[in-house]
Design an enzyme around this catalytic site. Structure first.
Site, PDB file in Angstrom:
ATOM      1  N   SER A 128       0.831  -1.205   0.000  1.00  0.00           N
ATOM      2  CA  SER A 128       0.000   0.000   0.000  1.00  0.00           C
ATOM      3  C   SER A 128       0.869   1.259   0.000  1.00  0.00           C
ATOM      4  O   SER A 128       0.569   2.226  -0.713  1.00  0.00           O
ATOM      5  CB  SER A 128      -0.940   0.009   1.205  1.00  0.00           C
ATOM      6  OG  SER A 128      -0.226  -0.028   2.418  1.00  0.00           O
ATOM      7  N   ASP A 173       6.840   3.195   6.434  1.00  0.00           N
ATOM      8  CA  ASP A 173       6.653   2.543   5.146  1.00  0.00           C
ATOM      9  C   ASP A 173       6.721   3.539   3.996  1.00  0.00           C
ATOM     10  O   ASP A 173       7.384   3.307   2.980  1.00  0.00           O
ATOM     11  CB  ASP A 173       5.313   1.800   5.106  1.00  0.00           C
ATOM     12  CG  ASP A 173       5.251   0.659   6.094  1.00  0.00           C
ATOM     13  OD1 ASP A 173       6.294   0.326   6.687  1.00  0.00           O
ATOM     14  OD2 ASP A 173       4.156   0.106   6.282  1.00  0.00           O
ATOM     15  N   TYR A 223      -4.312  -3.685  15.164  1.00  0.00           N
ATOM     16  CA  TYR A 223      -3.234  -2.713  14.960  1.00  0.00           C
ATOM     17  C   TYR A 223      -3.582  -1.376  15.613  1.00  0.00           C
ATOM     18  O   TYR A 223      -2.802  -0.810  16.367  1.00  0.00           O
ATOM     19  CB  TYR A 223      -3.005  -2.536  13.460  1.00  0.00           C
ATOM     20  CG  TYR A 223      -1.922  -1.560  13.067  1.00  0.00           C
ATOM     21  CD1 TYR A 223      -0.638  -2.002  12.777  1.00  0.00           C
ATOM     22  CD2 TYR A 223      -2.183  -0.200  12.959  1.00  0.00           C
ATOM     23  CE1 TYR A 223       0.354  -1.116  12.403  1.00  0.00           C
ATOM     24  CE2 TYR A 223      -1.199   0.703  12.585  1.00  0.00           C
ATOM     25  CZ  TYR A 223       0.066   0.233  12.299  1.00  0.00           C
ATOM     26  OH  TYR A 223       1.043   1.117  11.939  1.00  0.00           O
TER      27      TYR A 223
END
Length: 386
Positions: A128, A173, A223
């Site tokens: 993603s 990320d 999460y």
């Protein structure tokens, strides 16, 4: 098989009547150590990989984006001025990036686009973030005259996750996907945004990913719960120690002081994070001395913490970690948010062939399916291909 420009261009030509545009790419990532520390303002130590996303983009003279996902064989069309956006999750990544770039003053116009990736979905390699970074970089190049700096492009991807997907991720990320450098890992301070590259060319060792093929979905998963627990503990510690703004600032002694004021689960989560911040710095120091045994030791400690304290492992990942120990692998741990995905393994070169063979055989015998073995090659960040 490695994804190529031609793979994407052929589909773009087919779906958009023979025309061609500009082609951009961004990588997925590995993270040697530093898991769940990013949203606690700690340090992480990722590297970009060769696998990633490739997108072809061509302005279409309208206010609409017409997007085709090659891998999903799905098409979505949305207006840049629509406040709600598309319903398909994959299209919302592109929509969110467009809206966030527009909020920064980039005069984004409508475009046609087709994209594909060779980052294994759900493997903890951040497909993603690669998608977000590809489009943030591309829109900055096409309409922003490259005025937005790379770290802000990473934040565009992060805000897309938060506001349009519902995943309260940290910055790691997206940062490594934009800023990655071939042959180097990057230590990122997730509070300040400062980063430093560390050459990664370990003599006598290889990094091997073992994909359990257990899919995870971070949005709407535990999460977000883990993040809230960490923030609550930091708040409680901060009442006694005003300098503590996040768990990155806390020590084990501070945590023990408030043990009776928090739940057992919160204590375990915080204990893991405080330890992980220390392990990242220990690994950076060890690499300065080519001490890969210390690196491996820290990786095993991280896996234990993720499994027993942060509780984001699963049976399959713990099994892969045990195989690594049995085969004398230097270091092994869960990689990514958890709840599935890969283990990352630091393996002495002479053990690599047998390790690959044994891990496939044992995993298949226990679970009835073969894991996917991925050799890690550290690559570049977001870029224009043609």
């Amino acid at each position: 098989m490695k994804l190529t420009i031609e793979d994407v261009r052929s589909r773009f030509i087919k779906h958009f009547c023979g025309s061609t545009g500009s082609v951009y790419a961004s990588p997925g990532r590995i993270n040697l150590i530093g898991e769940h520390t990013d949203y606690n303002n700690g340090f992480v130590f990722p590297g970009a990989v060769e696998q990633g996303m490739i997108a072809e983009i061509k302005p279409n003279g309208t206010r609409f984006v017409d997007a085709y996902s090659i891998d999903l064989k799905d098409r979505a069309k949305f207006s840049l001025d629509d406040e709600k956006g598309p319903s398909a999750t994959w299209a919302r990544y592109i929509y969110g990036v467009c809206r966030e770039m527009m909020a920064l003053g980039v005069p984004v116009e409508g475009f046609n686009t087709a994209f594909a990736g060779d980052v294994p979905l759900g493997a903890g390699m951040s497909s993603s973030a690669a998608l977000e970074s590809t489009y943030a970089f591309a829109l900055n190049d096409l309409w922003g005259d490259n005025k937005i700096d790379k770290m802000e492009l990473a934040r565009v991807g992060q805000r897309t996750e938060h506001k349009y997907i519902g995943c309260n991720c940290g910055i790691m990320d997206q940062a490594i996907s934009v800023l990655g450098k071939k042959g180097s890992l990057m230590r990122l301070d997730c509070r300040s945004g400062e980063y430093e590259y560390f050459p990664w060319n370990p003599k006598g060792y290889q990094l091997i990913l073992v994909n359990s093929c257990v899919k995870h979905e971070l949005a709407g998963s535990p999460y977000n719960e883990r993040r809230l627990q960490c923030e609550h503990v930091a708040e409680i510690i901060g009442k006694k120690h005003p300098s503590v703004e996040s768990l990155r600032d806390a020590t084990m002694e501070m945590l023990d002081e408030v043990k009776d004021l928090i739940t057992e689960d919160e204590y375990k989560r915080a204990r893991y994070v405080i330890g992980e911040v220390e392990r990242v710095l220990a690994v950076c120091d060890a690499l300065q001395h080519d001490d890969y045994e210390i690196v491996g030791k820290m990786m095993y400690e991280t896996h234990y913490g993720l499994s027993k304290e942060y509780e984001v492992s699963c049976e399959e990942l713990d099994f892969l970690n045990e195989i690594a120990k049995e085969e004398g692998v230097t270091g092994s741990r869960i990689m990514g948010g958890g709840f599935g995905g890969c283990t990352i393994n630091l393996v002495a070169e002479e053990l690599v062939p047998n390790f690959k063979k044994v891990v496939v055989e044992k995993f298949a015998a226990k679970y009835g399916k073969k894991p996917i073995i991925i050799d890690v090659v550290i690559g570049d960040g977001a870029r224009k291909l043609c």
